[in-house]
Design an enzyme around this catalytic site. Structure first.
Site, PDB file in Angstrom:
ATOM      1  N   SER A 266       0.840  -1.203   0.000  1.00 56.58           N
ATOM      2  CA  SER A 266       0.000   0.000   0.000  1.00 56.58           C
ATOM      3  C   SER A 266       0.867   1.241   0.000  1.00 56.58           C
ATOM      4  CB  SER A 266      -0.892   0.010   1.233  1.00 56.58           C
ATOM      5  OG  SER A 266      -0.121   0.391   2.362  1.00 56.58           O
ATOM      6  N   LYS A 267       0.235   2.387  -0.229  1.00 54.06           N
ATOM      7  CA  LYS A 267       1.027   3.615  -0.281  1.00 54.06           C
ATOM      8  C   LYS A 267       1.620   3.954   1.084  1.00 54.06           C
ATOM      9  CE  LYS A 267      -2.521   7.222   0.139  1.00 54.06           C
ATOM     10  NZ  LYS A 267      -3.123   8.394  -0.480  1.00 54.06           N
ATOM     11  N   ARG A 268       0.973   3.491   2.122  1.00 55.37           N
ATOM     12  CA  ARG A 268       1.498   3.730   3.482  1.00 55.37           C
ATOM     13  C   ARG A 268       2.784   2.938   3.732  1.00 55.37           C
ATOM     14  NH1 ARG A 268      -0.712   8.054   4.865  1.00 55.37           N
ATOM     15  NH2 ARG A 268      -2.858   8.149   4.166  1.00 55.37           N
ATOM     16  N   GLU A 287      -4.160  15.626   1.728  1.00 53.85           N
ATOM     17  CA  GLU A 287      -3.598  15.191   3.002  1.00 53.85           C
ATOM     18  C   GLU A 287      -2.417  16.042   3.444  1.00 53.85           C
ATOM     19  OE1 GLU A 287      -2.581  11.005   2.915  1.00 53.85           O
ATOM     20  OE2 GLU A 287      -4.201  10.624   1.522  1.00 53.85           O
TER      21      GLU A 287
END
Ligand code: GLU
Length: 512
Positions: A266-268, A287
């Site tokens: 994931s991007k996280r 964000e």
């Protein structure tokens, strides 16, 4: 469809930056098209206005450009089947959806958000755990199947909001063959009556995707595994339109997994593990966060492509270095794995190193041109690049690790200096400084012979002199060949650095 010209598309939604998995999808499509002498299209799937993100479309275009995966047809370079942005194709979808309504393959649904919510609650209470709008439920809702023709027309003409849903047949099996997964089957009883046209008049992904693939003459749909379950609906849509003969070949690519192998990357994860999961840096407008990119982290596009090509594919040999041209030759769909590919940042770094080593100093200079001190000459910078190239993992290593070749060290590594520098060698270092200052050696080897000859005749021992000299010249213990660096710095600069270093080392020891 075998006699047709191969046409593939990359169809990202501009809902954020292009994830590295998306880049891999684009790459495989590109390779497949090039190999078959076909066309590679870029279509922007922007029909979900609630998820539209400012700047994402530009980001996609810039990423593909940086990687050299430029489409044959796109919003920038339209071919005959445009527009290439779905939001500009409303009329086309409207027309197609009307056809499905006419033929009984789709219907109007007038249910409000509250009615849909009430349906979910009712269904859950009755023991249906994942409630869906299907053949049974549709008969309990407000739509053009349950309402009379007059009521339906009345609702339509009064401007009541509506969606159009696909009428999924019952008791059938949808079968299609996937190039990577083989035969895939879904029972229509598991499928819901997907919305095709939303209340805002825009199509959903399913309708727009199928209509466009057909109208854009797409022969092969190569996309991520997450779309596999949607394919049943897509196949049914092809059938509903009577387009079976034009159905593309499907190929669903394996997922890209977290480094642990557990779950989708994931991007996280990028922020969490300190590696990029995007090709280019992305400043998220909502964000207020910055996500790192391979480009900004000093990766060469060729390395990123080579790394990505191997995430899910291999040539079946031990060979690992493939540029875009050799990938176009070696790539084959039958060598794509079914199982997920683990993201391995060390491997990405290894590839980058290989491409930095292979590049010429001129190329590396061009890629880093603004990072070097202004006063340095092109020749000087390129000599520095040649010295640092063999040990650079990222482009930034070239200029971040070589700062002492542009200005004398401001500090020295005290601990090793204290250990290695012996006061009794003071005179020897002073003589070396003089010798280096006077030398007119035309090569680094000559300079090395001169200094090493002196060390040998004086019986000083290389270990007592050379590491200390390196600290005097660079401030530290690591770096390219000492004499290469001294030769590049020149006689008087090297002499000055040895004298300054010597003074510092002497004081350091005297203070003990
Ligand atoms: N718009 C979809 C996406 O964002 C396209 C999926 C497909 O290729 O069909 O990935």
């Amino acid at each position: 469809m075998s006699d047709q010209k191969v046409r593939v598309r990359f169809a990202p939604s501009p809902t954020g930056p292009l994830h590295i998995g998306g880049v891999r999808t684009a790459l495989y499509n590109y390779l497949f098209a090039r190999q078959a002498g076909g066309d590679f299209l870029l279509r922007i799937e922007d029909t979900d206005q609630t998820r539209y993100v400012e700047g994402a479309e530009e980001y996609i275009l810039e990423s593909l450009k940086w990687l050299g995966l430029e489409p044959d047809e796109s919003i920038q370079n339209p071919g005959a089947v445009g527009p290439y942005r779905q939001s500009e194709r409303r009329g086309i979808y409207q027309q197609h959806v009307e056809e499905l309504i006419r033929t009984g393959k789709a219907y109007y649904a007038f249910d409000t958000a509250e009615e849909l919510e009430a349906m979910r609650e009712r269904e859950t209470a009755a023991g249906h755990h994942s409630p869906k709008y299907d053949a049974r439920v549709r008969m309990t809702m407000r739509n053009s199947i349950t309402l009379s023709k007059a009521d339906t027309d009345q609702l339509l003409s009064s401007g009541h909001p509506y969606t159009v849903r696909m009428r999924i047949p019952t008791g059938e099996v949808v079968t299609f063959s996937d190039e990577i997964r083989g035969t895939v089957q879904f029972s229509t009883d598991e499928l819901d009556d997907k919305v095709l046209l939303k209340a805002d008049g825009l199509p959903t992904y399913h309708l727009a995707n199928v209509v466009d693939d057909k109208l854009m003459k797409i022969t092969h749909v190569i996309r991520g595994e997450e779309w596999l379950s949607s394919t049943a609906h897509h196949v049914l849509l092809y059938q509903s339109f009577g387009w079976e003969a034009e159905m593309p070949v499907f190929a669903h690519l394996p997922l890209i997994l977290k480094p642990s192998g557990k779950g989708k990357l994931s991007k996280r994860d990028g922020a969490k593990f300190g590696f990029p999961v995007f090709p280019l840096e992305w400043k998220d407008p909502k964000e207020d966060e910055i996500y790192g990119g391979f480009r900004e982290m000093g990766f060469l596009p060729e390395a990123v492509l080579n790394f990505l090509a191997f995430m899910g594919w291999n040539p079946g040999t031990d060979e690992e270095i493939f540029n875009l041209a050799s990938l176009c030759k070696a790539f084959s769909m039958s060598q794509i794995n079914k199982s997920g590919a683990r993201f391995d940042f060390d491997k990405a770094t290894w590839y980058n190193q290989q491409y930095i080593i292979q590049a010429t100093a001129e190329e590396l200079h061009a890629l880093t041109v603004s990072a070097w001190p202004e006063k340095a000459t092109k020749e000087y910078i390129q000599s520095v690049i040649r010295m640092f190239q063999p040990r650079a993992e990222r482009l930034a290593d070239l200029y971040e690790k070589s700062t002492y070749l542009f200005s004398a060290p401001a500090t020295y590594v005290d601990k090793p200096l204290k250990k290695k520098y012996k006061v009794q060698n003071h005179e020897a270092f002073a003589q070396i400084a003089t010798m280096v200052g006077k030398s007119d050696s035309s090569t680094a080897v000559e300079l090395a012979d001169l200094v090493k000859g002196y060390i040998t005749t004086q019986e000083l021992g290389f270990g007592a002199i050379l590491p200390v000299l390196r600290i005097f010249i660079t401030g530290g213990m690591e770096g390219p060949d000492l004499f290469d660096m001294m030769h590049l710095l020149g006689a008087s600069e090297s002499e000055l650095r040895i004298r300054n270093g010597l003074q510092y080392a002497h004081q350091l020891k005297s203070g003990e």
